[in-house]
Design a protein around this motif. Structure first.
Motif, PDB file in Angstrom:
ATOM      1  N   LEU A 284      10.464   1.960  -3.465  1.00  0.00           N
ATOM      2  CA  LEU A 284       9.551   2.520  -2.475  1.00  0.00           C
ATOM      3  C   LEU A 284       8.251   2.973  -3.123  1.00  0.00           C
ATOM      4  N   ARG A 285       8.345   3.731  -4.204  1.00  0.00           N
ATOM      5  CA  ARG A 285       7.146   4.289  -4.834  1.00  0.00           C
ATOM      6  C   ARG A 285       6.252   3.206  -5.419  1.00  0.00           C
ATOM      7  N   ALA A 286       6.871   2.195  -6.010  1.00  0.00           N
ATOM      8  CA  ALA A 286       6.063   1.093  -6.537  1.00  0.00           C
ATOM      9  C   ALA A 286       5.321   0.392  -5.412  1.00  0.00           C
ATOM     10  N   LEU A 293      -1.600   3.980  -2.065  1.00  0.00           N
ATOM     11  CA  LEU A 293      -1.305   5.325  -1.584  1.00  0.00           C
ATOM     12  C   LEU A 293      -1.022   6.261  -2.758  1.00  0.00           C
ATOM     13  N   GLU A 294      -1.349   7.532  -2.569  1.00  0.00           N
ATOM     14  CA  GLU A 294      -1.222   8.538  -3.615  1.00  0.00           C
ATOM     15  C   GLU A 294       0.042   9.357  -3.414  1.00  0.00           C
ATOM     16  N   GLY A 305      15.771  11.698  -4.107  1.00  0.00           N
ATOM     17  CA  GLY A 305      15.949  11.522  -2.676  1.00  0.00           C
ATOM     18  C   GLY A 305      14.734  11.682  -1.798  1.00  0.00           C
ATOM     19  N   LEU A 306      13.551  11.998  -2.361  1.00  0.00           N
ATOM     20  CA  LEU A 306      12.405  12.265  -1.496  1.00  0.00           C
ATOM     21  C   LEU A 306      11.096  11.987  -2.225  1.00  0.00           C
ATOM     22  N   THR A 307      10.125  11.488  -1.453  1.00  0.00           N
ATOM     23  CA  THR A 307       8.786  11.231  -1.979  1.00  0.00           C
ATOM     24  C   THR A 307       7.764  11.752  -0.976  1.00  0.00           C
ATOM     25  N   ALA A 308       6.806  12.518  -1.470  1.00  0.00           N
ATOM     26  CA  ALA A 308       5.701  12.990  -0.627  1.00  0.00           C
ATOM     27  C   ALA A 308       4.470  12.145  -0.912  1.00  0.00           C
ATOM     28  N   ILE A 309       3.792  11.700   0.156  1.00  0.00           N
ATOM     29  CA  ILE A 309       2.686  10.745   0.060  1.00  0.00           C
ATOM     30  C   ILE A 309       1.483  11.278   0.806  1.00  0.00           C
ATOM     31  N   ARG A 310       0.313  11.119   0.216  1.00  0.00           N
ATOM     32  CA  ARG A 310      -0.898  11.526   0.904  1.00  0.00           C
ATOM     33  C   ARG A 310      -1.183  10.585   2.069  1.00  0.00           C
ATOM     34  N   ILE A 311      -1.516  11.155   3.223  1.00  0.00           N
ATOM     35  CA  ILE A 311      -1.884  10.350   4.389  1.00  0.00           C
ATOM     36  C   ILE A 311      -3.181   9.622   4.080  1.00  0.00           C
TER      37      ILE A 311
END
Length: 371
Positions: A284-286, A293-294, A305-311
């Motif tokens: 997912l992160r790749a 996306l940042e 278990g979790l990733t926070a992403i800048r809108i």
């Protein structure tokens, strides 16, 4: 049949951090037979679930668990309200929404606190924890979140427990979104009180939470304050351990499901489940970074278990949620201080690499065109 029904995606992929996608065997278990909670059949089920829960939390023969009908918050509140003595106080380690929740719970029950606020998505300063305990001998307990799901940050609770024990204090760990899939052990890490939930990394159905601790710790609550009625851990412990019955009417279908989910969790083991979640997170992160996306946190601070992403600029959370929901994906907004700029994606539960691949393809179509 309406167009809305016929166009609904066949598979709804829950990328919110719980409840998670469950195994078919867990969902099937929810349809177990009707049962009276005062009969031997439920006593046997409850005892099995308690024993498996303790093993999943890294406990040994010295430990046990109390299972509550409620959300993960009920377990955290039960631990704080029951474990901190009448003349005690709580050191709150706060680097996000759920750390701050310790402060709110303690205040509700009139428990004195010292609030170590590091800032959202900021690593815990272990030296500051050490200093705070040295400066205030009246602090009897430390409250800390293992996985701060407001940001996706994993806190080193084993190190905090070592510091607390060096000062003769106990630690209460909110492991609601880690137990079952991150390295954490009652026995090996000396966690005094561990609060968890059935419906996150243990992949059960919503509705059950638990507190795991040493049997001697539960027995030691006998002379403690009775700050709460329903969430009094000693009440639940004596009912479940001595009478082998629940203190109050439990969520029986959720017990059926949790029994099945615990079998799967113990068979897989936390290491393998961690790698399954981490593999999905890496994919997912790749993909998110390829889309420009940042991500909020550096790699060494992230939970599996979790990733926070800048809108992304030119979009909004509401637009992303609406577009992805139409394609069968549920995403999650960030909370409070991060809500304006970030959203969150979970890789907990029975998600697949195909789910991630399709999600990234749908997200790519929804993102604003870049000049």
């Amino acid at each position: 049949m309406s167009d809305r029904t016929t166009s609904r995606p066949e598979r709804l992929v829950l990328m919110n951090p719980g409840p998670v996608i469950t195994d078919d065997r867990v969902r099937s278990a929810l349809a177990g037979p009707d049962m009276c909670h005062r009969e031997p059949e439920f006593s046997e089920l409850m005892t099995r679930v308690r024993e498996k829960t303790t093993r999943a939390a890294g406990g040994d023969e010295r430990h046990t668990s109390v299972v509550l009908t409620g959300s993960g918050t009920s377990a955290v509140e039960a631990a704080v309200a029951s474990a901190v003595p009448a003349d005690g106080a709580l050191l709150v380690v706060d680097n996000g929404h759920y750390g701050e929740r310790f402060q709110h719970i303690a205040a509700t029950h009139g428990i004195r606190t010292r609030h170590l606020e590091f800032g959202w998505a900021t690593p815990v300063d272990l030296a500051a924890v050490d200093r705070a305990l040295a400066e205030d001998p009246g602090l009897t307990h430390v409250g800390v979140v293992h996985h701060e799901t407001s940001s996706g940050m994993l806190n080193d609770v084993a190190a905090i427990a070592r510091i607390a024990h060096a000062h003769g204090r106990q630690v209460i760990v909110d492991a609601v979104s880690t137990v079952g899939a991150e390295r954490l052990s009652l026995a090996e890490d000396g966690i005094d009180w561990l609060a968890g939930s059935a419906n996150k990394c243990l992949e059960g159905a919503p509705g059950l939470a638990f507190v795991s601790a040493a049997r001697t710790a539960f027995e030691g609550l006998a002379g403690g304050p009775r700050r709460t009625y329903y969430l009094d851990l000693y009440r639940h412990y004596t009912a479940q351990e001595k009478a082998v019955a629940p203190a109050f009417t439990p969520g029986i279908p959720a017990f059926y499901a949790f029994d099945a989910a615990l079998d799967l969790a113990l068979a897989e083991g936390w290491q393998a489940r961690n790698e399954r979640y981490a593999g999905l997170a890496r994919q997912l992160r790749a993909g998110l970074e390829r889309l420009g996306l940042e991500l909020l946190l550096p790699a060494d601070q992230r939970a599996a278990g979790l990733t926070a992403i800048r809108i992304p600029a030119g979009s909004s959370y509401q637009e992303l949620h609406r577009g992805l929901r139409a394609e069968g994906f549920v995403i999650y907004s960030a909370q409070e201080k991060l809500a304006k700029d970030f959203f969150r994606l979970s890789t907990m539960g029975r998600m697949t690499t195909e789910d991630i691949e399709r999600f990234l393809a749908v997200l790519a179509r929804l993102l604003p065109a870049r000049s």
